[in-house]
Design a protein around this motif. Structure first.
Motif, short mmCIF file in Angstrom:
data_model
loop_
_atom_site.label_atom_id
_atom_site.label_comp_id
_atom_site.label_asym_id
_atom_site.label_seq_id
_atom_site.Cartn_x
_atom_site.Cartn_y
_atom_site.Cartn_z
N GLU A 279 0.67 -1.07 -0.09
CA GLU A 279 0.25 -0.10 0.01
C GLU A 279 1.19 1.14 0.14
N LYS A 280 0.57 2.30 -1.26
CA LYS A 280 1.61 3.69 -1.01
C LYS A 280 0.97 4.13 -1.37
N GLU A 281 1.29 5.76 -1.17
CA GLU A 281 0.83 6.80 -1.30
C GLU A 281 1.92 7.62 -1.25
N GLN A 282 1.43 9.17 -2.54
CA GLN A 282 2.16 10.13 -2.66
C GLN A 282 1.60 11.75 -2.51
N ASN A 283 2.84 12.17 -2.47
CA ASN A 283 2.69 13.73 -1.54
C ASN A 283 1.57 14.07 -0.68
N VAL A 284 2.64 13.62 0.29
CA VAL A 284 1.60 13.34 1.41
C VAL A 284 2.38 15.06 1.81
N ALA A 285 1.44 15.40 2.50
CA ALA A 285 2.08 16.65 2.74
C ALA A 285 1.93 16.15 4.88
N SER A 286 2.93 16.80 5.70
CA SER A 286 2.77 15.96 6.44
C SER A 286 2.37 17.54 8.12
N GLY A 287 3.07 18.28 7.84
CA GLY A 287 2.30 19.77 8.39
C GLY A 287 4.23 19.58 9.27
N ALA A 288 3.24 20.92 10.23
CA ALA A 288 4.46 20.84 11.04
C ALA A 288 4.34 19.90 12.02
N GLY A 289 3.86 19.12 11.87
CA GLY A 289 3.71 17.90 13.72
C GLY A 289 3.63 17.11 13.55
N THR A 290 3.76 15.90 14.03
CA THR A 290 3.13 14.37 13.79
C THR A 290 2.12 14.19 12.17
N LYS A 291 2.71 13.16 11.60
CA LYS A 291 1.05 12.80 10.63
C LYS A 291 0.76 11.65 10.55
N ALA A 292 -0.14 11.35 11.21
CA ALA A 292 -0.61 10.00 10.74
C ALA A 292 -1.65 9.58 10.24
N ILE A 293 -0.86 8.83 9.66
CA ILE A 293 -1.08 7.42 7.96
C ILE A 293 -2.13 7.00 8.39
N THR A 294 -3.36 6.41 8.07
CA THR A 294 -4.35 4.85 8.15
C THR A 294 -4.49 4.26 6.61
N PHE A 295 -4.11 3.03 6.83
CA PHE A 295 -4.08 2.36 5.62
C PHE A 295 -5.12 1.92 5.74
N ASP A 296 -5.54 2.10 3.79
CA ASP A 296 -7.30 2.02 3.07
C ASP A 296 -7.22 0.97 3.86
N ASN A 297 -6.93 -0.26 3.53
CA ASN A 297 -6.77 -1.42 4.07
C ASN A 297 -5.80 -2.18 4.92
N ALA A 298 -6.46 -2.50 6.37
CA ALA A 298 -5.19 -2.91 7.40
C ALA A 298 -4.25 -4.10 6.73
N PHE A 299 -3.33 -4.43 7.33
CA PHE A 299 -2.14 -5.70 7.03
C PHE A 299 -2.96 -6.60 7.73
N PHE A 300 -2.21 -8.24 7.53
CA PHE A 300 -3.06 -8.93 8.36
C PHE A 300 -1.78 -8.80 9.76
N THR A 301 -0.79 -8.33 9.45
CA THR A 301 0.22 -7.96 10.58
C THR A 301 0.94 -6.38 9.94
N GLU A 302 1.93 -6.90 10.71
CA GLU A 302 2.83 -4.92 10.65
C GLU A 302 3.51 -5.06 9.56
N PRO A 303 3.76 -3.80 8.82
CA PRO A 303 4.49 -4.16 7.44
C PRO A 303 4.99 -2.78 7.73
N SER A 304 6.44 -4.16 6.64
CA SER A 304 7.73 -2.77 6.77
C SER A 304 6.68 -1.45 6.03
N VAL A 305 7.58 -0.19 6.71
CA VAL A 305 6.78 0.94 5.91
C VAL A 305 8.37 1.49 5.78
N ILE A 306 8.29 2.32 4.48
CA ILE A 306 9.69 3.64 3.43
C ILE A 306 8.89 4.32 3.24
N ILE A 307 9.90 5.63 3.89
CA ILE A 307 9.50 7.09 3.66
C ILE A 307 10.23 7.31 2.74
#
Length: 980
Positions: A904-932
């Motif tokens: 699952e991926k997303e582009q051109n996400v603005a983080s804002g001057a703070g912490t950005k929370a990302i929710t997957f469209d469909n949850a994975f069965f286990t914790e996935p690996s994330v590359i930013i």
């Protein structure tokens, strides 16, 4: 109707003729009073009373009936015809002759002997009949009701076959009643049930010898109304002329007694009173006729003269008298106020006449060519040849017993080589030896035939016609010469005119004849004898399948006969289990194609039919129709092609016309045989020759099944090899063996395996313990089906889509493990001897039920490896067996859940001057690996990922001083499974 016939007879008699004058005139007209030339002057309507004509069945209800003296074969008049309301029965009444006759002796139908009657002659004054059957309706019992009545069982009209209550049944289509013609008549209607058709109890046929027939229509027995002929012992006549007792009326063929009956009968004869007849002369004549002679060397004796004739009721009385006289060479005259008769023969002179008694000159007429013969041909109806017209010749071809002066060559030479032939009719003679004797006398008398006429004194009044007397006359050279008186004429003055012919005792001496040659065997074919065909072969061929119907043709081939008149053949057939034959048609073809069923034995019969419709006997054969009964051919060229998570099985299409489907089974153990597998694909319908199945490692089997349920005797297999699929991880495993501690319904875990439960308790057995078939632990039989619901289920944190795979390893457990313990017949087992168990009668199928809340589950449905979406899943195994002694044995049972890789991926996400929370469209069965990946970020920007889970993550971008920065970034999350 019959009364009308009698009235016609009486009308003829009442027309009247001057009987006395006729006798006198007609007697003197001929050289011999009894001689009938070849062309008698008789009415045309009576001509059919001779030869073949008397045996014709005439359809003329008002025709006159003949008077039968002696024994003759007659046809008669068909006076009534009727058909039953259902057109099954034809009723025929045939009037045969005047009654009362002695009895019938033979019945011919279509000129073939049908019945003989050997009983006694009937008693005069009492009605008598011969009855073949007294039953109305369909005749299922053989005829022969009257004692002494014998039916010819080989006659084509004796027996036939008809379908009654859907069963081929023997019937007897011909029945009859023969009535002797007693004056009281006999009611026949009640026997055949013809009251409603018009022949009632009032139709008694009084005084008429008649017969009634019932013909049950059958195409094999009848092609037309049969020709009917009876051989009848005719009129019963008074045999003691001095008596009038009824007991003295019996059958007799004595011509003198029959003439007496004809003269005295008031219905069909002259009706004279016995007081008008010279009883003594008739008695003497009767005794002469009964003289015993031996016709040929070695023969039994027979009477000198007999009469066997049919007299016409419309013929002049004098002509009938002449016919009777022709059978006994006699003179019939009126003398002294009485009718008298005298048979020509040897004897002595009753009067000597000399010159003193002759008061006129003597007229002498010598022999003339017109009345001198060197060959005499006598025509008659020969009793030895079924009363067919025949002739005898005197002298015969073989002149062994002929005197020298009467041999043909000698006579021909004496007659200047001129053939002097005379043809005569003997309408009342049927015996060839009697006919030859009469012909011999005619010839001999013609060659010694001096005729004299003169007038004698009153002393000659004592002569009567037929007397022998002597003449002595010197002027004529007569010295006691013998003559026979053939004519007398009483003058007014008492003198007597005499006509006489020369007498020679040699002419009346009975000479032994030669035995008539046996009738030569005719080379003309009997149309009723038909040669049967030769059945050469019966085969069958599968043709096609239309709308589920298996079309099989049975071909019947046969060879015709050398019988030139056979032009058609009939083929009938039936299943061996049926009782009724069906017709395959009648035609000239010698090959018949019949639509039949596979796996059935058929009975086939063929017969010939000639141009006249007569049929031969059947020739029969049996044939087992294989048709589509053979199992399908083995499937060839089975192959597997793995395509990711699926596999494509393909094979060469079967050429069997009755192919129904292909059946595919599977086992993960490549060492397992066909019975130790589970069903993978129940049916693949043609013309398809491939199928997509889950990709599994193991052995795949295929068989073909036909429309009758037969399967290939040999299975075809292919082994598929595949490792774990890439891009998936094992999420969950359920293992049920070896405890199988779930819920059982007619299943049980034994020795670490799951099997169907056996039925019955040990103490429920009947019979002896050691009589039980199979193993001790099989009980009284295996349950036909059972289920096992897994003890474990798959439970997930949410509803996910994953790939579920199963692993079933089964065996085929048969409690009857001895060859001689198998049920049924040895030859009923399908397949080869060493593979009798290759036909699978059991299966183990996996079922799945899913739920989103662990409370409400779907119904269990068949499971196949593949992708499923659920939060909770339960599993069940369904075990089935069609053999009470066998069960599927599940050794291993596992279910695995795999989660496939996903990104699952997303582009051109603005983080804002703070912490950005990302929710997957469909949850994975286990914790996935994330590359930013940050875009255009300043140097020294730090990236911190926090709260990473299967549902999402948080990210914070900070500078060197730790202050949050607004950064545009992309991310890629890689894991397994997808929440739904």
């Amino acid at each position: 109707m019959c009364g009308d016939i009698i009235d016609d007879i009486e009308d003829i008699i009442d027309d009247g003729i001057d009987f006395i004058d006729d006798i006198i005139d007609e007697t003197i007209d001929f050289l011999f009073g009894w001689l009938i030339p070849d062309m008698p002057d008789m009415p045309d309507f009576e001509a059919m009373l001779h030869g073949d004509g008397i045996m014709v069945n005439k359809r003329n209800s008002d025709a006159s009936l003949p008077v039968l003296y002696g024994t003759r074969r007659v046809g008669g008049n068909i006076v009534w015809l009727a058909v039953s309301d259902d057109n099954q029965f034809l009723y025929v009444v045939v009037a045969l002759c005047e009654g009362q006759v002695a009895r019938m002796t033979e019945l011919y139908l279509d000129d073939k002997l049908y019945a003989t009657y050997t009983g006694s002659d009937g008693t005069f004054g009492t009605h008598n009949q011969a009855v073949s059957s007294l039953n109305a309706g369909i005749p299922t019992n053989p005829p022969g009701n009257t004692s002494g009545l014998n039916i010819q069982t080989d006659h084509p009209m004796y027996k036939a076959v008809e379908v009654i209550n859907e069963v081929d049944t023997d019937i007897y289509p011909t029945n009859f009643i023969f009535f002797d013609g007693h004056d009281n008549g006999f009611g026949t209607s009640g026997n055949f049930g013809t009251e409603s058709l018009g022949w009632t109890s009032a139709h008694r046929g009084k005084g008429i010898c008649h017969a009634m027939f019932s013909f049950k229509y059958n195409a094999d027995a009848f092609g037309k109304i049969p020709k009917i002929n009876f051989t009848i012992r005719g009129k019963q006549v008074l045999t003691n002329l001095t008596s009038s007792s009824l007991s003295d009326y019996t059958y007799s063929a004595n011509p003198a007694l029959c003439l007496y009956d004809y003269l005295t009968n008031t219905r069909y004869g002259k009706g004279l009173s016995p007081s008008d007849i010279d009883i003594s002369a008739f008695t003497t004549a009767a005794n002469v006729c009964n003289t015993s002679v031996t016709p040929f060397t070695g023969a039994s004796t027979q009477n000198l003269f007999e009469i066997h004739t049919a007299l016409g009721n419309k013929t002049k009385l004098i002509d009938n008298v002449k016919k009777i006289l022709s059978s006994m060479r006699s003179y019939f005259t009126f003398s002294g106020g009485l009718y008298t008769i005298k048979v020509e023969g040897t004897g002595s002179s009753v009067l000597s006449i000399n010159e003193d008694m002759i008061i006129s000159g003597i007229q002498i007429q010598g022999e003339t060519k017109q009345k001198r013969y060197n060959r005499v041909i006598a025509r008659f109806d020969n009793e030895e040849k079924n009363y067919q017209p025949d002739e005898v010749i005197y002298p015969p071809k073989d002149e062994t017993n002929v005197g020298a002066s009467y041999k043909y060559a000698t006579m021909l030479s004496n007659d200047n080589d001129e053939e002097l032939h005379f043809e005569m009719q003997l309408p009342c003679t049927t015996n060839p030896y009697q006919a030859e004797d009469l012909a011999e006398l005619v010839l001999k008398r013609s060659r010694d035939g001096i005729t004299i006429k003169f007038t004698a004194t009153s002393e000659a009044q004592e002569l009567i016609v037929g007397d022998i007397f002597q003449i002595t006359h010197s002027g004529m050279g007569f010295s006691s010469n013998n003559f026979i008186c053939v004519g007398l004429n009483l003058r007014n003055n008492g003198n007597v005119g005499i006509t006489a012919i020369e007498y020679s005792a040699d002419a009346y001496t009975y000479n032994t004849k030669l035995k008539t040659p046996d009738q030569p065997t005719t080379f003309l074919p009997d149309p009723k004898i038909v040669a049967a065909p030769v059945l050469t072969s019966i085969t069958d061929t599968p043709v096609n399948v239309t709308e589920g119907n298996l079309n099989v043709i049975m071909t019947v081939s046969f060879r015709g006969t050398s019988d030139y008149f056979v032009d058609k053949f009939e083929v009938v057939y039936k299943k061996s289990t049926d009782s009724i034959y069906k017709s395959a048609g009648i035609s000239s073809n010698q090959v018949r194609e019949i639509a039949v069923e596979s796996g059935v034995t058929y009975n086939v019969k063929v017969r010939s039919i000639n141009t006249l419709g007569y049929k031969s006997a059947y020739v029969a054969g049996d044939h087992y129709v294989v048709g589509f009964a053979d199992p399908p051919a083995q499937v060839t060229n089975l192959a597997i092609d793995y395509q990711d998570q699926t596999a494509v099985l393909s094979w060469t299409p079967s050429a069997d016309l009755d192919l129904a489907y292909y059946h595919i089974r599977f086992s993960p153990d490549t060492t397992h045989t066909y019975p130790n597998t589970t069903v993978l694909v129940e049916k693949v319908s043609p013309p398809a020759n491939s199928v997509i199945v889950p990709a599994k490692a193991g052995i795949y089997y295929i068989k073909a099944f036909d429309l009758l349920g037969h399967e290939s005797t040999t299975e075809t297999s292919v082994i598929g090899t595949i490792s774990e699929f890439q891009g998936q991880v094992l999420a969950s495993t359920i293992t049920e063996e070896t405890g199988f501690s779930g819920t059982h319904s007619d299943t049980v875990a034994v020795d670490g395996a799951l099997i169907l439960d056996s039925s019955g308790n040990f103490d429920s057995f009947t019979g002896n313990f050691d009589d039980a078939v199979g193993l001790f632990d099989a009980g009284t039989g295996v349950a036909s089906s059972g289920t096992y619901t897994f003890a474990n289920q798959i439970s997930l944190s949410a509803k996910y889509q994953g790939r579920v795979s199963s692993f079933l390893n089964i065996d085929y457990l048969d409690y009857i493990n001895n060859f001689d313990s198998m049920a049924g017949n040895f030859d009923s087992v399908a397949g080869l001897f060493d593979s009798a168990g290759s036909t699978v009668d059991m299966d183990a199928k996996l079922f799945i039920a899913t739920s989103d809340d662990n409370s409400t589950f779907t119904a269990f449905r068949p499971f196949q490896d593949g992708n499923y979406a659920f939060r909770y899943a339960k599993f069940q195994i369904n075990l089935t067996s069609n053999v009470s002694s066998a069960t599927p044995k599940v050794n291993n049972c596992q279910v695995k859940l795999f989660m496939t890789d996903r990104t699952e991926k997303e582009q051109n996400v603005a983080s804002g001057a703070g912490t950005k929370a990302i929710t997957f469209d469909n949850a994975f069965f286990t914790e996935p690996s994330v590359i930013i990946m940050a875009q255009n970020a300043a140097q020294n920007i730090q990236t911190a990922v926090t709260s990473k889970s299967a549902t999402g993550f948080s990210v914070t971008f900070t500078n060197a001083g730790g202050a949050a920065q607004d950064v545009t970034f992309d991310y890629v999350a890689t894991g397994q499974g997808r929440a739904i």
